[in-house]
Design a protein around this motif. Structure first.
Motif, short mmCIF file in Angstrom:
data_model
loop_
_atom_site.label_atom_id
_atom_site.label_comp_id
_atom_site.label_asym_id
_atom_site.label_seq_id
_atom_site.Cartn_x
_atom_site.Cartn_y
_atom_site.Cartn_z
N ASP A 14 0.76 -1.27 0.07
CA ASP A 14 -0.15 -0.18 -0.01
C ASP A 14 1.23 1.46 -0.02
OD1 ASP A 14 -1.86 1.93 0.14
OD2 ASP A 14 -2.78 1.57 1.94
N TYR A 15 0.62 1.74 -0.98
CA TYR A 15 1.87 2.79 -1.00
C TYR A 15 1.17 4.10 -0.78
CZ TYR A 15 4.77 0.03 -3.93
OH TYR A 15 5.51 -0.66 -5.07
N ALA A 25 -1.13 5.17 -6.03
CA ALA A 25 0.48 5.22 -6.13
C ALA A 25 0.82 4.34 -7.29
CB ALA A 25 1.36 5.27 -4.98
N ARG A 26 1.79 4.54 -8.15
CA ARG A 26 2.53 3.24 -8.78
C ARG A 26 4.18 3.77 -9.38
NH1 ARG A 26 -1.45 0.69 -8.73
NH2 ARG A 26 -3.62 1.28 -9.13
N VAL A 27 4.21 2.48 -9.13
CA VAL A 27 5.89 2.51 -8.88
C VAL A 27 5.90 1.04 -9.62
CG1 VAL A 27 7.49 2.01 -6.94
CG2 VAL A 27 5.58 3.59 -6.36
N LYS A 93 11.87 2.28 -3.82
CA LYS A 93 11.80 2.71 -4.24
C LYS A 93 12.04 4.52 -4.25
CE LYS A 93 12.62 -0.02 -9.57
NZ LYS A 93 11.74 -0.53 -9.99
N GLY A 94 11.81 4.88 -3.07
CA GLY A 94 11.82 6.15 -2.44
C GLY A 94 10.47 6.13 -2.04
#
Length: 161
Positions: A14-15, A25-27, A93-94
């Protein structure tokens, strides 16, 4: 003959959606990248002993970067290390995130069913968000939703034990 006993952890990433207009959010995350992140967190929290313990049966069997749901296989005696390591992941990834274990099972079939059920609820939640807020930037037609549900279910069911 000895049977190897495994556990399957179905989890969701869960971003954080703070300051994102779409609410999602898309990573972009691949299975090898995810496996590397989990291994690194096991090493941080349990040292080389913990890492060596899990490497025998540890595999990321499935991960969907659209719904952020995945399945990990690990030896039965060491599943708690993976669960703990997943819980301690705060950034990928940050991007700030939280990882939740949705289901723990001794068979991949039950984990597949849990992942399918969770994917369905996530896709329906996204379509509800798109219908409720036309300015959200998400436009999904009924045909696209049905295709996403079919594709998700087929990719999860195609996993080999």
């Amino acid at each position: 003959m000895v049977r190897f006993k495994n556990r399957y952890l179905c989890f969701e990433i869960d971003y954080e959606t703070h300051n994102r207009p779409t609410g999602t959010a898309r990573v972009s995350l691949t299975i090898p990248e995810l496996a590397s992140i989990v291994r690194e967190h096991v090493r941080e929290n349990f040292g080389d002993y913990g890492l060596g313990s899990i490497l025998g049966a540890f595999t990321v069997k499935y991960f969907s970067s659209f719904t952020n749901v995945g399945i990990i296989r690990v030896a039965r005696d060491h599943y708690h290390m993976i669960w703990s390591a997943l819980t301690f992941i705060n950034y990928i990834k940050g991007t700030r995130c939280m990882v939740r274990v949705i289901h723990l099972s001794g068979t991949i079939k039950k984990s597949q069913l849990a992942a399918i059920k969770h994917d369905r609820s996530m896709i329906h939640r996204l379509t509800a968000l798109a219908a409720k807020d036309p300015g959200s930037g998400i436009s999904i037609s009924k045909v696209q939703v049905e295709k996403m549900l079919r594709d998700s279910e087929n990719s999860i069911k195609s996993l080999e034990p």
